[in-house]
Design a protein around this motif. Structure first.
Motif, PDB file in Angstrom:
ATOM      1  N   LEU A   1       0.680  -1.028  -0.075  1.00 16.03           N
ATOM      2  CA  LEU A   1       0.079  -0.041   0.111  1.00 16.03           C
ATOM      3  C   LEU A   1       0.720   1.220   0.091  1.00 16.03           C
ATOM      4  O   LEU A   1       1.704   1.187   0.878  1.00 16.03           O
ATOM      5  CB  LEU A   1      -0.841   0.066   1.254  1.00 16.03           C
ATOM      6  CG  LEU A   1      -2.183  -0.789   1.539  1.00 16.03           C
ATOM      7  CD1 LEU A   1      -2.558  -0.764   2.492  1.00 16.03           C
ATOM      8  CD2 LEU A   1      -3.026  -0.492   0.376  1.00 16.03           C
ATOM      9  N   ASP A   2       0.582   2.089  -0.884  1.00 12.66           N
ATOM     10  CA  ASP A   2       1.201   3.419  -0.588  1.00 12.66           C
ATOM     11  C   ASP A   2       0.724   4.330   0.130  1.00 12.66           C
ATOM     12  O   ASP A   2      -0.403   4.121   0.630  1.00 12.66           O
ATOM     13  CB  ASP A   2       1.516   4.228  -2.267  1.00 12.66           C
ATOM     14  CG  ASP A   2       0.174   4.520  -2.691  1.00 12.66           C
ATOM     15  OD1 ASP A   2      -0.743   4.697  -1.987  1.00 12.66           O
ATOM     16  OD2 ASP A   2       0.057   4.776  -4.013  1.00 12.66           O
TER      17      ASP A   2
ATOM     18  N   LYS B   1      -0.680   7.157   0.288  1.00 14.72           N
ATOM     19  CA  LYS B   1      -1.935   7.752  -0.188  1.00 14.72           C
ATOM     20  C   LYS B   1      -2.940   6.539   0.040  1.00 14.72           C
ATOM     21  O   LYS B   1      -4.154   6.833   0.393  1.00 14.72           O
ATOM     22  CB  LYS B   1      -2.004   8.312  -1.500  1.00 14.72           C
ATOM     23  CG  LYS B   1      -3.136   8.866  -1.916  1.00 14.72           C
ATOM     24  CD  LYS B   1      -3.132   9.596  -3.067  1.00 14.72           C
ATOM     25  CE  LYS B   1      -4.339  10.152  -3.671  1.00 14.72           C
ATOM     26  NZ  LYS B   1      -4.367  10.775  -5.082  1.00 14.72           N
ATOM     27  N   ALA B   2      -2.752   5.573  -0.318  1.00 17.54           N
ATOM     28  CA  ALA B   2      -3.807   4.570  -0.121  1.00 17.54           C
ATOM     29  C   ALA B   2      -4.198   3.803   1.203  1.00 17.54           C
ATOM     30  O   ALA B   2      -4.949   3.790   1.501  1.00 17.54           O
ATOM     31  CB  ALA B   2      -3.396   3.004  -1.110  1.00 17.54           C
ATOM     32  N   ARG B   3      -3.001   4.038   1.775  1.00 16.58           N
ATOM     33  CA  ARG B   3      -3.131   3.527   3.204  1.00 16.58           C
ATOM     34  C   ARG B   3      -3.773   4.498   3.960  1.00 16.58           C
ATOM     35  O   ARG B   3      -4.717   4.259   4.889  1.00 16.58           O
ATOM     36  CB  ARG B   3      -1.486   3.187   3.996  1.00 16.58           C
ATOM     37  CG  ARG B   3      -1.750   2.903   5.245  1.00 16.58           C
ATOM     38  CD  ARG B   3      -0.322   2.748   5.944  1.00 16.58           C
ATOM     39  NE  ARG B   3      -0.171   2.237   7.127  1.00 16.58           N
ATOM     40  CZ  ARG B   3      -0.160   1.048   7.434  1.00 16.58           C
ATOM     41  NH1 ARG B   3      -0.058   0.229   6.740  1.00 16.58           N
ATOM     42  NH2 ARG B   3      -0.227   0.995   8.799  1.00 16.58           N
TER      43      ARG B   3
ATOM     44  N   ALA C   1      -6.150   6.297   3.010  1.00 15.56           N
ATOM     45  CA  ALA C   1      -7.478   6.476   2.482  1.00 15.56           C
ATOM     46  C   ALA C   1      -8.444   5.282   3.138  1.00 15.56           C
ATOM     47  O   ALA C   1      -9.767   5.299   3.244  1.00 15.56           O
ATOM     48  CB  ALA C   1      -7.503   6.312   1.138  1.00 15.56           C
TER      49      ALA C   1
END
Length: 82
Positions: free
Chosen positions: A4-5, A7-9, A11
């Motif tokens: 997970l990058d 930003k994704a984490r 979110a």
């Protein structure tokens, strides 16, 4: 394991983590569920009650994602099988 990058984490909702207050151990897929089990004892500064709650979230995510968990409790992790 799928990464997970940041930003994704960021979110992910709190409910998608084994330890939501700390935002530790995401549970959004089977790979992350297995990783959360493997790293469970590495999470620091949490109470046994928080670990109990996290274990319940991990078991629910494991069921959802088809991950087999042999331990009934987090206290069994790392102990030899009888």
């Amino acid at each position: 394991m799928s990464r997970l990058d940041e930003k994704a984490r960021d979110a992910l909702p709190e409910g998608d983590f084994a330890f939501p207050k700390e935002r530790k151990e995401p549970l959004e897929n089977a790979s992350h569920v297995r990783n959360a089990i493997a790293r469970f004892d590495q999470v620091k500064d949490v109470s046994d009650a928080e670990r109990d709650a996290a274990w319940k979230r991990i078991l629910a995510a494991a069921k959802k994602h088809g991950v087999t968990v042999h331990e009934k409790s987090w206290r069994e992790l790392g102990k030899p099988k009888a």
